[in-house]
Design an enzyme around this catalytic site. Structure first.
Site, mmCIF file in Angstrom:
data_model
loop_
_atom_site.group_PDB
_atom_site.id
_atom_site.type_symbol
_atom_site.label_atom_id
_atom_site.label_comp_id
_atom_site.label_asym_id
_atom_site.label_seq_id
_atom_site.Cartn_x
_atom_site.Cartn_y
_atom_site.Cartn_z
ATOM 1 N N ALA A 23 0.803 -1.223 0.000
ATOM 2 C CA ALA A 23 0.000 0.000 0.000
ATOM 3 C C ALA A 23 0.838 1.276 0.000
ATOM 4 C CB ALA A 23 -0.935 -0.006 1.200
ATOM 5 N N THR A 27 0.087 5.234 -1.741
ATOM 6 C CA THR A 27 -0.466 6.317 -0.922
ATOM 7 C C THR A 27 -0.147 7.691 -1.519
ATOM 8 O OG1 THR A 27 1.428 5.996 0.541
ATOM 9 C CG2 THR A 27 -0.671 5.169 1.316
ATOM 10 N N GLN A 103 0.740 -6.366 -3.789
ATOM 11 C CA GLN A 103 -0.481 -6.585 -3.008
ATOM 12 C C GLN A 103 -1.550 -5.571 -3.395
ATOM 13 O OE1 GLN A 103 0.603 -7.540 1.418
ATOM 14 N NE2 GLN A 103 2.198 -6.240 0.601
ATOM 15 N N ASP A 106 -4.910 -1.640 -7.402
ATOM 16 C CA ASP A 106 -5.305 -0.421 -8.113
ATOM 17 C C ASP A 106 -4.886 -0.372 -9.582
ATOM 18 O OD1 ASP A 106 -2.493 0.277 -7.959
ATOM 19 O OD2 ASP A 106 -2.868 0.990 -5.921
ATOM 20 N N HIS A 121 -3.070 -10.023 -4.914
ATOM 21 C CA HIS A 121 -4.407 -9.942 -4.308
ATOM 22 C C HIS A 121 -5.472 -9.574 -5.330
ATOM 23 C CE1 HIS A 121 -2.511 -9.314 -0.045
ATOM 24 N NE2 HIS A 121 -2.657 -10.581 -0.341
ATOM 25 N N CYS A 129 -17.479 -13.655 -14.499
ATOM 26 C CA CYS A 129 -18.704 -14.404 -14.229
ATOM 27 C C CYS A 129 -18.352 -15.753 -13.610
ATOM 28 C CB CYS A 129 -19.487 -14.605 -15.520
ATOM 29 S SG CYS A 129 -20.914 -15.686 -15.277
ATOM 30 N N CYS A 149 -23.790 -10.843 -15.827
ATOM 31 C CA CYS A 149 -23.175 -11.376 -17.040
ATOM 32 C C CYS A 149 -24.184 -11.305 -18.184
ATOM 33 C CB CYS A 149 -22.747 -12.823 -16.805
ATOM 34 S SG CYS A 149 -21.949 -13.558 -18.232
ATOM 35 N N THR A 194 5.544 -1.911 2.205
ATOM 36 C CA THR A 194 4.697 -2.916 2.843
ATOM 37 C C THR A 194 5.246 -3.241 4.223
ATOM 38 O OG1 THR A 194 3.970 -5.236 2.811
ATOM 39 C CG2 THR A 194 5.929 -4.693 1.493
HETATM 40 ZN ZN ZN Z 1 -21.782 -15.760 -17.375
#
Ligand code: ZN
Length: 250
Positions: A23, A27, A103, A106, A121, A129, A149, A194
């Site tokens: 993160a 920032t 991690q 964004d 992550h 879907c 979907c 981190t």
């Molecule tokens: Zn689907």
């Protein structure tokens, strides 16, 4: 200053740098750190429950409302890479191999132009879907309150509610083996922004240092649980630290 010179020398000598980011890298782009004190998770621990796979299964429509609010999805497109992201892109542009394991969700490492990125992550930039596996981008996700979907089976729409491509609490991490495989090819470990608090991400430095004997650099504003295993450690504002290191780069 000798610390920064030492770091720059190691970066200058490396051919393939494995970069672990958290993160603290984002920032400076205005993206809140969900985990450090004062971050959004700290303010309201129930969000950890809402952002779980369990809650998504149970209340998918309310999940999507909360997901968009928590991650400030309306703003995602307005964030921009900062000098830390751009520093990694510049190293790649100079001809070094840069492999980023992040991690962050964004998408700013991609936006900065780096090409080898493992989103440990997951990412806010897309959703999938669960029924048919069709993937949808950010604009589709933001088009309706709950994204469904619209893929067709013959003339019948699939119609299932999409699941975001971030790793939810209770989801398993699917990228760990891939991360270790990429560490196997590196010759320097650079960890930035981190606290190395989150498992199993925080096993990666141990793997790189103990199993693969990589020289290692850590830059973080605060002390981390693993400072003692790194060769060179600096506690400083990340943007400033990168600025100092850049003065010694070839
Ligand atoms: Zn689907």
């Amino acid at each position: 200053m000798t610390l920064y010179k030492n770091m720059a020398t190691r970066i200058n000598q490396a051919q393939h740098i494995i970069v672990l980011t958290g993160a603290g890298v984002s920032t400076a782009s205005g993206i809140p750190d969900f985990r450090s004190s004062g971050g959004i998770w700290e303010q309201d621990r129930s969000r950890e429950y809402y952002m779980s796979s369990e809650y998504f299964q149970k209340e998918p429509e309310d999940f999507w409302r909360k997901y968009k609010a928590i991650f400030q999805m309306k703003l995602v497109g307005t964030y921009h890479p900062n000098n830390v992201h751009l520093f990694l892109q510049q190293l790649e542009a100079k001809g070094k191999k840069i492999s980023i394991i992040t991690q962050n969700v964004d998408g700013l490492h991609e936006r900065a132009g780096n090409t080898t990125i493992i989103n440990y992550h997951g990412t806010l930039q897309s959703a999938t879907c669960p029924t048919c596996g069709t993937s949808y981008g950010l604009s589709y996700i933001m088009n309706s309150e709950t994204p469904y979907c619209n893929d067709l089976y013959g003339s019948t729409p699939c119609g299932d509610i999409l699941k975001p491509d971030i790793v939810l609490f209770g989801d398993s991490i699917t990228e760990h083996d891939k991360a270790e495989a990429i560490i196997d090819q590196g010759d320097l470990l650079l960890v930035m922004g981190t606290s190395l608090f989150v498992m199993p991400f925080n096993f990666l430095p141990d793997y790189a240092i103990y199993q693969r004997s990589l020289p290692s650099i850590l830059i973080n504003r605060e002390e981390t649980m693993k400072d003692n295993i790194f060769d060179v450690v600096v506690h400083d504002d990340l943007s400033k630290a990168i600025h100092h290191i850049q003065r010694f780069l070839q």
